[in-house]
Write a protein that holds these residues in place. Structure first.
Motif, PDB file in Angstrom:
ATOM      1  N   GLN A 145       0.815  -1.212   0.000  1.00 30.77           N
ATOM      2  CA  GLN A 145       0.000   0.000   0.000  1.00 30.77           C
ATOM      3  C   GLN A 145       0.856   1.273   0.000  1.00 30.77           C
ATOM      4  OE1 GLN A 145      -2.475  -0.422   3.455  1.00 30.77           O
ATOM      5  NE2 GLN A 145      -3.583  -2.201   2.637  1.00 30.77           N
ATOM      6  N   ASN A 146       2.122   1.133   0.428  1.00 30.67           N
ATOM      7  CA  ASN A 146       3.017   2.293   0.542  1.00 30.67           C
ATOM      8  C   ASN A 146       4.369   1.980  -0.104  1.00 30.67           C
ATOM      9  OD1 ASN A 146       1.471   4.125   2.690  1.00 30.67           O
ATOM     10  ND2 ASN A 146       1.351   1.990   3.390  1.00 30.67           N
ATOM     11  N   PRO A 147       4.426   1.841  -1.431  1.00 29.05           N
ATOM     12  CA  PRO A 147       5.667   1.461  -2.110  1.00 29.05           C
ATOM     13  C   PRO A 147       6.815   2.428  -1.813  1.00 29.05           C
ATOM     14  CG  PRO A 147       3.808   1.395  -3.626  1.00 29.05           C
ATOM     15  CD  PRO A 147       3.314   2.055  -2.373  1.00 29.05           C
ATOM     16  N   GLY A 148       7.935   1.878  -1.397  1.00 30.80           N
ATOM     17  CA  GLY A 148       9.134   2.672  -1.149  1.00 30.80           C
ATOM     18  C   GLY A 148       9.165   3.432   0.157  1.00 30.80           C
ATOM     19  N   LYS A 149       8.080   3.400   0.916  1.00 30.61           N
ATOM     20  CA  LYS A 149       8.025   4.191   2.145  1.00 30.61           C
ATOM     21  C   LYS A 149       8.547   3.445   3.370  1.00 30.61           C
ATOM     22  CE  LYS A 149       4.329   7.326   0.729  1.00 30.61           C
ATOM     23  NZ  LYS A 149       2.997   7.903   1.070  1.00 30.61           N
ATOM     24  N   VAL A 150       8.708   2.134   3.264  1.00 29.31           N
ATOM     25  CA  VAL A 150       9.274   1.356   4.368  1.00 29.31           C
ATOM     26  C   VAL A 150      10.780   1.294   4.177  1.00 29.31           C
ATOM     27  CG1 VAL A 150       9.365  -0.868   5.525  1.00 29.31           C
ATOM     28  CG2 VAL A 150       7.185  -0.024   4.621  1.00 29.31           C
ATOM     29  N   ASN A 151      11.526   1.828   5.146  1.00 29.95           N
ATOM     30  CA  ASN A 151      12.983   1.773   5.099  1.00 29.95           C
ATOM     31  C   ASN A 151      13.463   0.529   5.825  1.00 29.95           C
ATOM     32  OD1 ASN A 151      13.137   4.294   3.825  1.00 29.95           O
ATOM     33  ND2 ASN A 151      13.069   5.373   5.781  1.00 29.95           N
ATOM     34  N   TYR A 152      14.376  -0.217   5.192  1.00 33.61           N
ATOM     35  CA  TYR A 152      14.922  -1.376   5.888  1.00 33.61           C
ATOM     36  C   TYR A 152      16.440  -1.289   5.963  1.00 33.61           C
ATOM     37  CZ  TYR A 152      16.547  -4.005   1.724  1.00 33.61           C
ATOM     38  OH  TYR A 152      17.204  -4.418   0.602  1.00 33.61           O
ATOM     39  N   ALA A 153      16.960  -1.609   7.139  1.00 30.11           N
ATOM     40  CA  ALA A 153      18.390  -1.503   7.411  1.00 30.11           C
ATOM     41  C   ALA A 153      19.080  -2.848   7.266  1.00 30.11           C
ATOM     42  CB  ALA A 153      18.612  -0.970   8.832  1.00 30.11           C
ATOM     43  N   THR A 154      20.344  -2.802   6.811  1.00 29.22           N
ATOM     44  CA  THR A 154      21.192  -3.988   6.798  1.00 29.22           C
ATOM     45  C   THR A 154      22.620  -3.580   7.170  1.00 29.22           C
ATOM     46  OG1 THR A 154      22.056  -3.880   4.527  1.00 29.22           O
ATOM     47  CG2 THR A 154      19.857  -4.860   4.824  1.00 29.22           C
ATOM     48  N   ALA A 155      23.489  -4.583   7.258  1.00 34.20           N
ATOM     49  CA  ALA A 155      24.891  -4.341   7.618  1.00 34.20           C
ATOM     50  C   ALA A 155      25.689  -3.731   6.483  1.00 34.20           C
ATOM     51  CB  ALA A 155      25.553  -5.642   8.057  1.00 34.20           C
ATOM     52  N   GLY A 156      25.084  -3.497   5.327  1.00 27.73           N
ATOM     53  CA  GLY A 156      25.804  -2.829   4.249  1.00 27.73           C
ATOM     54  C   GLY A 156      25.434  -3.345   2.873  1.00 27.73           C
ATOM     55  N   ASN A 157      25.742  -2.542   1.855  1.00 28.17           N
ATOM     56  CA  ASN A 157      25.518  -2.949   0.476  1.00 28.17           C
ATOM     57  C   ASN A 157      26.284  -4.229   0.173  1.00 28.17           C
ATOM     58  OD1 ASN A 157      23.800  -0.942  -0.655  1.00 28.17           O
ATOM     59  ND2 ASN A 157      25.495   0.511  -0.626  1.00 28.17           N
ATOM     60  N   GLY A 158      25.599  -5.180  -0.404  1.00 28.24           N
ATOM     61  CA  GLY A 158      26.243  -6.430  -0.778  1.00 28.24           C
ATOM     62  C   GLY A 158      26.326  -7.455   0.325  1.00 28.24           C
ATOM     63  N   SER A 159      25.939  -7.077   1.535  1.00 28.02           N
ATOM     64  CA  SER A 159      25.982  -8.033   2.642  1.00 28.02           C
ATOM     65  C   SER A 159      24.937  -9.117   2.420  1.00 28.02           C
ATOM     66  CB  SER A 159      25.716  -7.323   3.979  1.00 28.02           C
ATOM     67  OG  SER A 159      24.399  -6.795   4.013  1.00 28.02           O
ATOM     68  N   GLY A 160      25.096 -10.225   3.143  1.00 29.85           N
ATOM     69  CA  GLY A 160      24.139 -11.307   3.015  1.00 29.85           C
ATOM     70  C   GLY A 160      22.735 -10.862   3.345  1.00 29.85           C
ATOM     71  N   ALA A 161      22.591 -10.036   4.384  1.00 27.63           N
ATOM     72  CA  ALA A 161      21.267  -9.553   4.778  1.00 27.63           C
ATOM     73  C   ALA A 161      20.669  -8.660   3.700  1.00 27.63           C
ATOM     74  CB  ALA A 161      21.368  -8.805   6.101  1.00 27.63           C
ATOM     75  N   HIS A 162      21.517  -7.853   3.055  1.00 25.15           N
ATOM     76  CA  HIS A 162      21.027  -6.977   1.982  1.00 25.15           C
ATOM     77  C   HIS A 162      20.440  -7.806   0.839  1.00 25.15           C
ATOM     78  CE1 HIS A 162      22.134  -4.015  -1.484  1.00 25.15           C
ATOM     79  NE2 HIS A 162      20.846  -4.024  -1.246  1.00 25.15           N
ATOM     80  N   LEU A 163      21.191  -8.808   0.391  1.00 28.63           N
ATOM     81  CA  LEU A 163      20.705  -9.628  -0.712  1.00 28.63           C
ATOM     82  C   LEU A 163      19.457 -10.409  -0.314  1.00 28.63           C
ATOM     83  CD1 LEU A 163      23.975 -10.924  -2.371  1.00 28.63           C
ATOM     84  CD2 LEU A 163      22.568  -8.978  -2.982  1.00 28.63           C
ATOM     85  N   THR A 164      19.417 -10.860   0.936  1.00 31.16           N
ATOM     86  CA  THR A 164      18.220 -11.549   1.419  1.00 31.16           C
ATOM     87  C   THR A 164      17.023 -10.604   1.383  1.00 31.16           C
ATOM     88  OG1 THR A 164      19.506 -13.031   2.829  1.00 31.16           O
ATOM     89  CG2 THR A 164      17.186 -12.756   3.372  1.00 31.16           C
ATOM     90  N   GLY A 165      17.260  -9.341   1.777  1.00 32.76           N
ATOM     91  CA  GLY A 165      16.191  -8.350   1.736  1.00 32.76           C
ATOM     92  C   GLY A 165      15.672  -8.118   0.330  1.00 32.76           C
ATOM     93  N   GLU A 166      16.577  -8.061  -0.637  1.00 32.01           N
ATOM     94  CA  GLU A 166      16.166  -7.846  -2.023  1.00 32.01           C
ATOM     95  C   GLU A 166      15.434  -9.065  -2.578  1.00 32.01           C
ATOM     96  OE1 GLU A 166      16.373  -4.988  -3.697  1.00 32.01           O
ATOM     97  OE2 GLU A 166      17.237  -4.069  -1.909  1.00 32.01           O
ATOM     98  N   LEU A 167      15.935 -10.248  -2.230  1.00 30.11           N
ATOM     99  CA  LEU A 167      15.265 -11.479  -2.654  1.00 30.11           C
ATOM    100  C   LEU A 167      13.868 -11.547  -2.056  1.00 30.11           C
ATOM    101  CD1 LEU A 167      15.313 -14.279  -4.034  1.00 30.11           C
ATOM    102  CD2 LEU A 167      16.369 -15.174  -1.945  1.00 30.11           C
ATOM    103  N   PHE A 168      13.742 -11.183  -0.785  1.00 27.73           N
ATOM    104  CA  PHE A 168      12.441 -11.203  -0.108  1.00 27.73           C
ATOM    105  C   PHE A 168      11.455 -10.265  -0.804  1.00 27.73           C
ATOM    106  CE2 PHE A 168       9.530  -9.268   2.957  1.00 27.73           C
ATOM    107  CZ  PHE A 168       8.888 -10.391   3.452  1.00 27.73           C
ATOM    108  N   GLN A 169      11.886  -9.055  -1.142  1.00 27.38           N
ATOM    109  CA  GLN A 169      10.995  -8.117  -1.829  1.00 27.38           C
ATOM    110  C   GLN A 169      10.538  -8.670  -3.176  1.00 27.38           C
ATOM    111  OE1 GLN A 169      12.217  -3.723  -1.488  1.00 27.38           O
ATOM    112  NE2 GLN A 169      14.094  -4.807  -0.894  1.00 27.38           N
ATOM    113  N   ASP A 170      11.482  -9.282  -3.895  1.00 35.35           N
ATOM    114  CA  ASP A 170      11.160  -9.840  -5.211  1.00 35.35           C
ATOM    115  C   ASP A 170      10.084 -10.918  -5.093  1.00 35.35           C
ATOM    116  OD1 ASP A 170      11.677 -10.354  -8.087  1.00 35.35           O
ATOM    117  OD2 ASP A 170      12.543 -12.227  -7.364  1.00 35.35           O
ATOM    118  N   VAL A 171      10.247 -11.803  -4.121  1.00 37.09           N
ATOM    119  CA  VAL A 171       9.297 -12.900  -3.939  1.00 37.09           C
ATOM    120  C   VAL A 171       7.957 -12.386  -3.425  1.00 37.09           C
ATOM    121  CG1 VAL A 171       8.844 -15.001  -2.610  1.00 37.09           C
ATOM    122  CG2 VAL A 171      11.114 -14.618  -3.588  1.00 37.09           C
ATOM    123  N   ALA A 172       8.004 -11.407  -2.490  1.00 35.88           N
ATOM    124  CA  ALA A 172       6.771 -10.891  -1.881  1.00 35.88           C
ATOM    125  C   ALA A 172       6.040  -9.895  -2.780  1.00 35.88           C
ATOM    126  CB  ALA A 172       7.092 -10.228  -0.539  1.00 35.88           C
TER     127      ALA A 172
END
Length: 320
Positions: A145-172
């Motif tokens: 309902q609010n595209p782009g308005k949720v900010n999510y933090a990770t340990a850095g660009n390219g980190s495992g958590a970052h890629l997991t976050g991007e994969l999660f968005q793609d699937v969801a």
């Protein structure tokens, strides 16, 4: 002439044998490419302590964070290949940074020799306890309902958590805004302070806040529940299947390090990982003990390179 060749070969073999017997003769440096207090740092310090006891020499920790681990990787890759500099690499530093950090100098895979993979870490999605979404389903609905308005933090660009976050968005099927930090600790602190809405991080840095009630765990983005957070559902159980991911970590040395030193370090780490106390402490971090020798770690890197190159064809990663 043949006698001279045989003599040289014998001499080189004798020198190598002597080196293998005396190594290490001085303290070793372990370069960790993230800030203190995150899972990379915590697990690295734990492994270094156990390995130091086996080698009979101190292992000095040197944190060199920045650019999703690329700063520390570049520094370690240029160190003298003599076995006295070890690098704690991750899936990010050894595989995916080169795919996404186009404006950052990234060492090539050939710049390192694999030693041992010893930990596999699950990612957990956490929010403040007073967040407007209390379940993963609610987060996904809010983000839609609010595209782009949720900010999510990770340990850095390219980190495992970052890629997991991007994969999660793609699937969801959602779009959130990534906020990279120079490690897990500052990312979680800003989540606690309200500067960001969500964090993709690891139980090593979030479990205590989850158990105290300051953070709420929405899901573990992993193939199964983890023992340190047994009541937290997997993303699949919470309604988002197909986003399973993990972040392995291991030890590497600069390319050109003598093979007998690489083998010595790999063999000693294998013994470290047979230590029940070591295994238990890794589990307490919310991670899974990994037992990957040099050849197995090379295969893990090869397999991950293929998998994430396919994922990144579908996902756009902002590397700025």
């Amino acid at each position: 002439m043949k006698k001279l060749v045989y003599s040289v070969v014998f001499l080189l073999g004798a020198m190598q044998m002597a080196s293998a017997q005396t190594y290490p003769e001085k303290p070793i440096t372990l370069v960790i490419p993230y800030t203190p207090a995150g899972i990379t740092d915590n697990s690295g310090r734990l492994a270094a302590k156990k390995l130091s006891e086996r080698l009979g020499q101190p292992i000095v920790i040197e944190n060199r964070p920045g650019a999703g681990g690329a700063v520390g990787a570049e520094y370690a890759a240029r160190a003298k290949p003599d076995g006295y500099t070890i690098f704690q690499g991750t899936r990010g530093t050894q595989v995916t940074n080169a795919m996404i950090l186009k404006d950052v100098k990234i060492p090539a895979a050939a710049d390192f020799a694999s030693v041992y993979g010893f930990i596999d870490a699950a990612t957990v999605i956490v929010v403040r306890d007073d967040a407007p979404f209390q379940t993963l389903e609610e987060l996904v609905a809010y983000a839609k309902q609010n595209p782009g308005k949720v900010n999510y933090a990770t340990a850095g660009n390219g980190s495992g958590a970052h890629l997991t976050g991007e994969l999660f968005q793609d699937v969801a099927g959602i779009q959130m805004t990534h906020v990279p930090y120079r490690g897990s600790a500052p990312a979680v602190q800003d989540l606690l302070g309200g500067s960001v809405s969500v964090a993709f991080d690891y139980p090593a840095t979030t479990a205590s806040f989850i158990k105290s009630g300051r953070l709420r765990a929405l899901a573990v983005v992993y193939g199964e529940r983890i023992s340190s957070l047994p009541d937290v559902p997997t993303a699949s159980e919470a309604g988002v299947a197909g986003a399973e991911s993990s972040s392995w970590m291991g030890f590497f040395v600069p390319a050109g390090t003598p093979a007998h030193i690489v083998k010595r370090l790999s063999d000693e780490m294998d013994l470290v990982m047979q230590d029940l106390d070591m295994q238990q402490k890794i589990v307490e971090m919310g991670a899974i003990p990994l037992h990957a020798n040099s050849q197995e770690l090379d295969k893990l890197i090869s397999d991950d390179s293929q998998r994430w190159s396919e994922v990144l064809k579908r996902v756009t990663i902002d590397s700025n």
